[in-house]
Design a protein around this motif. Structure first.
Motif, mmCIF file in Angstrom:
data_model
loop_
_atom_site.group_PDB
_atom_site.id
_atom_site.type_symbol
_atom_site.label_atom_id
_atom_site.label_comp_id
_atom_site.label_asym_id
_atom_site.label_seq_id
_atom_site.Cartn_x
_atom_site.Cartn_y
_atom_site.Cartn_z
ATOM 1 N N THR A 73 0.841 -1.204 0.000
ATOM 2 C CA THR A 73 0.000 0.000 0.000
ATOM 3 C C THR A 73 0.871 1.247 0.000
ATOM 4 N N ILE A 170 4.285 -11.054 9.193
ATOM 5 C CA ILE A 170 4.118 -10.766 10.622
ATOM 6 C C ILE A 170 2.818 -11.428 11.030
ATOM 7 N N ARG A 194 -3.863 -8.128 1.067
ATOM 8 C CA ARG A 194 -3.213 -9.270 1.733
ATOM 9 C C ARG A 194 -3.185 -9.097 3.245
HETATM 10 N N1 NAD Z 1 -9.670 0.947 -0.725
HETATM 11 C C1 NAD Z 1 -9.006 0.853 0.413
HETATM 12 O O1 NAD Z 1 -9.560 1.066 1.493
HETATM 13 C C2 NAD Z 1 -7.540 0.463 0.396
HETATM 14 C C3 NAD Z 1 -6.782 0.584 1.568
HETATM 15 C C4 NAD Z 1 -5.431 0.208 1.528
HETATM 16 C C5 NAD Z 1 -4.880 -0.301 0.365
HETATM 17 N N2 NAD Z 1 -5.660 -0.395 -0.749
HETATM 18 C C6 NAD Z 1 -5.100 -0.965 -1.991
HETATM 19 O O2 NAD Z 1 -4.605 -2.264 -1.716
HETATM 20 C C7 NAD Z 1 -3.530 -2.566 -2.594
HETATM 21 C C8 NAD Z 1 -2.393 -3.159 -1.797
HETATM 22 O O3 NAD Z 1 -2.811 -4.413 -1.294
HETATM 23 P P1 NAD Z 1 -1.793 -5.659 -1.381
HETATM 24 O O4 NAD Z 1 -2.504 -6.873 -0.942
HETATM 25 O O5 NAD Z 1 -1.126 -5.655 -2.709
HETATM 26 O O6 NAD Z 1 -0.623 -5.305 -0.365
HETATM 27 P P2 NAD Z 1 -0.639 -4.908 1.189
HETATM 28 O O7 NAD Z 1 -0.700 -3.444 1.345
HETATM 29 O O8 NAD Z 1 -1.659 -5.751 1.909
HETATM 30 O O9 NAD Z 1 0.852 -5.348 1.607
HETATM 31 C C9 NAD Z 1 1.172 -6.724 1.528
HETATM 32 C C10 NAD Z 1 2.575 -6.899 2.047
HETATM 33 O O10 NAD Z 1 2.593 -6.636 3.437
HETATM 34 C C11 NAD Z 1 3.577 -7.481 4.068
HETATM 35 N N3 NAD Z 1 2.991 -8.195 5.220
HETATM 36 C C12 NAD Z 1 3.547 -8.321 6.438
HETATM 37 N N4 NAD Z 1 2.770 -9.010 7.279
HETATM 38 C C13 NAD Z 1 1.688 -9.326 6.578
HETATM 39 C C14 NAD Z 1 0.547 -10.072 6.908
HETATM 40 N N5 NAD Z 1 0.328 -10.582 8.152
HETATM 41 N N6 NAD Z 1 -0.354 -10.254 5.937
HETATM 42 C C15 NAD Z 1 -0.145 -9.738 4.690
HETATM 43 N N7 NAD Z 1 0.935 -9.008 4.315
HETATM 44 C C16 NAD Z 1 1.844 -8.820 5.269
HETATM 45 C C17 NAD Z 1 4.092 -8.436 3.016
HETATM 46 O O11 NAD Z 1 5.321 -7.951 2.576
HETATM 47 C C18 NAD Z 1 3.072 -8.313 1.894
HETATM 48 O O12 NAD Z 1 3.706 -8.452 0.632
HETATM 49 C C19 NAD Z 1 -3.146 -1.262 -3.275
HETATM 50 O O13 NAD Z 1 -3.586 -1.328 -4.611
HETATM 51 C C20 NAD Z 1 -3.916 -0.188 -2.504
HETATM 52 O O14 NAD Z 1 -4.336 0.863 -3.348
HETATM 53 C C21 NAD Z 1 -6.963 -0.026 -0.772
#
Ligand code: NAD
Ligand code: HJL
Length: 262
Positions: A73, A170, A194
């Motif tokens: 994010t 984590i 995620r």
């Molecule tokens: N609409 C909304 O409310 C909102 C809010 C936040 C993000 N987003 C969107 O979400 C997308 C990002 O989501 P994503 O899933 O690619 O990444 P994410 O932001 O969930 O980050 C995932 C990363 O976090 C780390 N991590 C550490 N501990 C973890 C755990 N327990 N579980 C999962 N990850 C862990 C890992 O390195 C993993 O690769 C972006 O496109 C962003 O724009 C939307």
């Protein structure tokens, strides 16, 4: 202007309860489309929240000691995680402590939340209340690369090393203890997909209660189509039961508050 009454009633009273010092309160919150997307193709940021529910999200931030997002994010949205939309003349309103889940230190040292902290520190400003700028804390693995850690510390971050789960993440199960050890009584987890999925699928705490205490979801009247879902593909199996608490209409959006069924 004051905080939405439904947030005070159904969230703030829980995040400031005396028990939270030993049992930190965890809120999951996100904004989604009608087809359950939280971002567009390739993770491109999409404006889902209207002004009323975006303001609500900033009020929600004032009700938690910390705010947490996953490193992807940061990479995709470069968020500030502040409370610039609430009244800036109320010294009792404070921004939450920014936390980033980043096991392998993929966070860019150029992230806006770091540069804003460094600029504020350099300026020795005495910003207080809503304008307070907090140092971002990056939560990584014990063996995360030292050179990356040094570069991020030089860019302004505090590095917090923790034991990782065998999946390299984590662990949500041990995360309440991480929060307590950091002196944080409550956290709002804003995403992304995620991270939300990881906490929604987490086993209950040692006391038998769910890891996640509250869920606050903004539902926007739009379709995104191709994009990032609330949880990754395949992770929509085994999602927890929810107990309805409240739904509030905020402008064009519906904001739903639920708790996880124990
Ligand atoms: N609409 C909304 O409310 C909102 C809010 C936040 C993000 N987003 C969107 O979400 C997308 C990002 O989501 P994503 O899933 O690619 O990444 P994410 O932001 O969930 O980050 C995932 C990363 O976090 C780390 N991590 C550490 N501990 C973890 C755990 N327990 N579980 C999962 N990850 C862990 C890992 O390195 C993993 O690769 C972006 O496109 C962003 O724009 C939307
Ligand atoms: N509530 C909400 N409504 C949206 O329409 C949307 N796209 C996000 N996405 C989450 C966002 O990418 C970050 O988590 C921060 O909310 C960024 O905003 P700030 O810079 O912190 O104000 N969140």
């Amino acid at each position: 202007m004051s905080a939405p009454a439904f947030l005070v009633e159904h969230v703030a009273k829980r995040t400031t309860a005396p028990s939270t010092s030993e049992r930190p309160h965890i809120t999951l919150t996100w904004a989604q489309s009608l087809d359950m997307k939280i971002a567009g193709p390739g993770g491109a940021r999409v404006t889902l929240s209207g002004p009323e529910s975006m303001l609500m999200t900033h009020w929600l931030r004032t009700m938690h000691d910390a705010i947490l997002i996953g490193v992807q994010t940061v990479i995709m949205d470069d968020p500030r995680l502040k409370i610039q939309q609430v009244p800036q003349d109320d010294p009792t309103l404070l921004p939450p402590q920014p936390l980033v889940l980043d096991p392998k230190l993929r966070m860019p040292p150029t992230a806006r939340m770091l540069s804003e902290w460094m600029n504020n520190k350099a300026g020795n400003t005495t910003a207080a209340g809503p304008q307070l700028v907090r140092q971002p804390w990056i939560i990584c693995g014990q063996d995360a690369d030292d050179a990356k850690a040094k570069a991020l510390e030089e860019a302004g971050a505090r590095i917090v090393r923790v034991e990782l789960h065998e999946n390299g993440y984590i662990s949500p199960t041990t995360f309440p203890t991480v929060l307590r050890d950091l002196g944080l009584r409550s956290v709002m987890i804003e995403g992304g997909s995620r991270v939300l999925s990881s906490f929604l699928h987490a086993p209950n705490r040692a006391d038998g209660t769910p890891v996640v205490d509250s869920v606050v979801v903004t539902v926007a009247p739009m379709f995104i189509g191709e994009g990032i879902s609330v949880v990754p593909p395949g992770a929509d199996v085994g999602l927890p039961g929810l107990t309805f608490v409240h739904t509030e209409t905020m402008g064009k959006d519906a904001v739903m508050v639920c708790t996880l069924a124990a």
